[in-house]
Design a protein around this motif. Structure first.
Motif, PDB file in Angstrom:
ATOM      1  N   ALA A 360      27.145 -53.147   4.653  1.00 56.50           N
ATOM      2  CA  ALA A 360      27.479 -51.808   4.285  1.00 56.50           C
ATOM      3  C   ALA A 360      27.781 -51.450   2.913  1.00 56.50           C
ATOM      4  CB  ALA A 360      28.416 -51.255   5.215  1.00 56.50           C
ATOM      5  N   ASP A 371      24.523 -47.853  -0.388  1.00 55.70           N
ATOM      6  CA  ASP A 371      23.256 -47.080  -0.426  1.00 55.70           C
ATOM      7  C   ASP A 371      23.509 -45.396  -0.534  1.00 55.70           C
ATOM      8  OD1 ASP A 371      21.048 -48.686  -0.330  1.00 55.70           O
ATOM      9  OD2 ASP A 371      21.326 -49.342   1.864  1.00 55.70           O
ATOM     10  N   GLU A 374      24.549 -43.636   4.420  1.00 58.63           N
ATOM     11  CA  GLU A 374      25.634 -44.524   5.202  1.00 58.63           C
ATOM     12  C   GLU A 374      24.991 -45.383   6.149  1.00 58.63           C
ATOM     13  OE1 GLU A 374      28.907 -44.849   4.168  1.00 58.63           O
ATOM     14  OE2 GLU A 374      28.779 -43.115   2.669  1.00 58.63           O
ATOM     15  N   HIS A 375      25.324 -46.696   6.210  1.00 57.07           N
ATOM     16  CA  HIS A 375      24.941 -47.430   7.263  1.00 57.07           C
ATOM     17  C   HIS A 375      25.581 -48.616   7.394  1.00 57.07           C
ATOM     18  CE1 HIS A 375      23.285 -50.656   4.528  1.00 57.07           C
ATOM     19  NE2 HIS A 375      22.782 -49.906   3.598  1.00 57.07           N
ATOM     20  N   GLN A 378      23.352 -54.751   8.116  1.00 61.12           N
ATOM     21  CA  GLN A 378      21.940 -54.888   8.704  1.00 61.12           C
ATOM     22  C   GLN A 378      21.292 -56.205   8.291  1.00 61.12           C
ATOM     23  OE1 GLN A 378      20.047 -51.483   7.341  1.00 61.12           O
ATOM     24  NE2 GLN A 378      20.766 -49.990   8.750  1.00 61.12           N
ATOM     25  N   ARG A 380      17.676 -57.378   6.960  1.00 58.65           N
ATOM     26  CA  ARG A 380      16.394 -56.714   6.444  1.00 58.65           C
ATOM     27  C   ARG A 380      15.529 -57.965   5.633  1.00 58.65           C
ATOM     28  NH1 ARG A 380      18.198 -51.554   3.009  1.00 58.65           N
ATOM     29  NH2 ARG A 380      19.372 -50.277   4.772  1.00 58.65           N
TER      30      ARG A 380
END
Length: 382
Positions: A360, A371, A374-375, A378, A380
């Motif tokens: 995050a 980023d 917001e996240h 993950q 990827r």
């Protein structure tokens, strides 16, 4: 011997003063003065006639600057982005207004022209550009005691030459160049604005100095565009009127060079429309775009969502005077990712389908990065 006895002893027997000696002295003084004047004239006329004549001529000389025509700014296809036209201010020396002579239409003889006749002729000519001009107005500009009466400003060379052909020795034309920008705001911040201002020199002498407040291409290529002014020198009489039969010297002006840009006017126009619409859509402060020819790297458009019209009397926002693509500092953002990704793939360190854990946030040397949105953590692909 008493005083009276001594006094009378020096007088002639007749009892009259001795005028002979006084007359001799006066005559000698007059002869000496005439001799000095004669020697002076002999030296001046016999040994230095040119110097006297030249000194006299220097007092009669007046100089007039002949401005050079500023070069054009063109786009890649030769379309004019900026150009100059010659204009004139018509002025009069009221103290010299009088009946004068000029040749008739056949140039076979000279005729007398009165100030009243001149007024009618000037009115007829100037009415073609300003219907409001009247005989009374022109007459008011010729009547008075001013040596500098402005009759009409900003007239074309065609109108000036018609006025000049009237032959009035007390009517003058001040030549100057007027800068025009036929495309308005299209490429305005790239082309720039020509702005040379005469200001006080600040030394308390009453003199002036030229300040260059130009921007854009107008400033970058000032030396090439400006050219070299010329000069016309002529003689005037004691009453300030130019002597028509006197020798006139003229050094012609050298016009400025044209500058051709890689900017394509049509591409520039379209790009400005696109970035303006995008800025309005996103409610952004500004938006910019650079259009480049990939074959040689030449810039075809340098577009801003808001830019100046160089021909406008005032510029509302000073930031519009310079392309923001070169004046503003911005984060390169995700555009840099393509360079990094290409290098890693080229070195065989990863592939487009390689999977990575993306946290995050990422903290390096006490600085936390994340980023724009917001996240959570993950996984990827590259």
């Amino acid at each position: 011997m008493s005083f009276d006895a001594r006094h009378h002893a020096n007088e002639p027997a007749s009892g009259k003063p001795d005028l002979t000696r006084r007359g001799f002295l006066a005559g000698a003084a007059a002869t000496g003065a005439l001799g000095v004047i004669g020697v002076n004239l002999f030296v001046r006329q016999g040994f230095d006639p040119g110097g006297v004549a030249n000194a006299s001529r220097q007092k009669r000389l007046r100089s007039q600057v002949l401005p050079a025509v500023r070069g054009q700014i063109l786009d890649i296809n030769g379309n004019v982005m900026a150009r100059s036209v010659q204009r004139y201010n018509l002025t009069a020396d009221q103290t010299a207004v009088a009946t004068f002579k000029r040749y008739n239409e056949d140039r076979t003889e000279k005729i007398e022209v009165t100030p009243s006749q001149l007024v009618y002729e000037m009115t007829d000519i100037l009415k073609s550009v300003d219907p409001g001009i009247t005989d009374e107005f022109i007459k008011s500009k010729l009547d008075g005691t001013s040596k500098y009466s402005v009759i009409k400003t900003d007239v074309s060379p065609e109108i000036f030459h018609k006025i000049d052909d009237l032959g009035a020795p007390f009517i003058y034309g001040e030549a100057f160049s007027q800068r025009l920008y036929p495309n308005g705001s299209v490429g305005g911040s790239v082309v720039g604005k020509y702005n040379i201002v005469e200001e006080a020199d600040g030394n308390g002498t009453g003199g002036t100095v030229s300040r260059n407040y130009s921007v854009g291409i107008e400033r970058v290529f000032e030396k090439e565009l400006a050219g070299t002014p010329g000069e016309r020198t002529y003689e005037i009489s004691a009453d300030g009127v130019r002597i028509p039969v006197a020798k006139e010297e003229q050094r012609l002006a050298v016009d400025g060079k044209n500058i051709r840009l890689t900017i394509n006017r049509d591409v520039q126009y379209f790009a400005q429309q696109v970035v303006r619409a995008r800025a309005e859509e996103l409610k952004a402060e500004w938006c910019t775009a650079i259009v480049m020819d990939v074959r040689d790297g030449s810039i075809l458009a340098l577009a801003d969502s808001s830019t100046m019209d160089p021909g406008a009397a005032t510029i509302e926002d000073a930031a519009d005077m310079t392309p923001r693509a070169i004046s503003q500092s911005v984060e390169p953002g995700s555009t840099e990712k393509m360079l990094t990704a290409s290098a890693l793939i080229e070195q065989g360190l990863t592939t487009p389908t390689s999977v990575y854990d993306v946290p995050a946030t990422l903290t390096i040397d006490g600085q936390t990065f994340k980023d724009a949105f917001e996240h959570g953590a993950q996984r990827r692909t590259f």
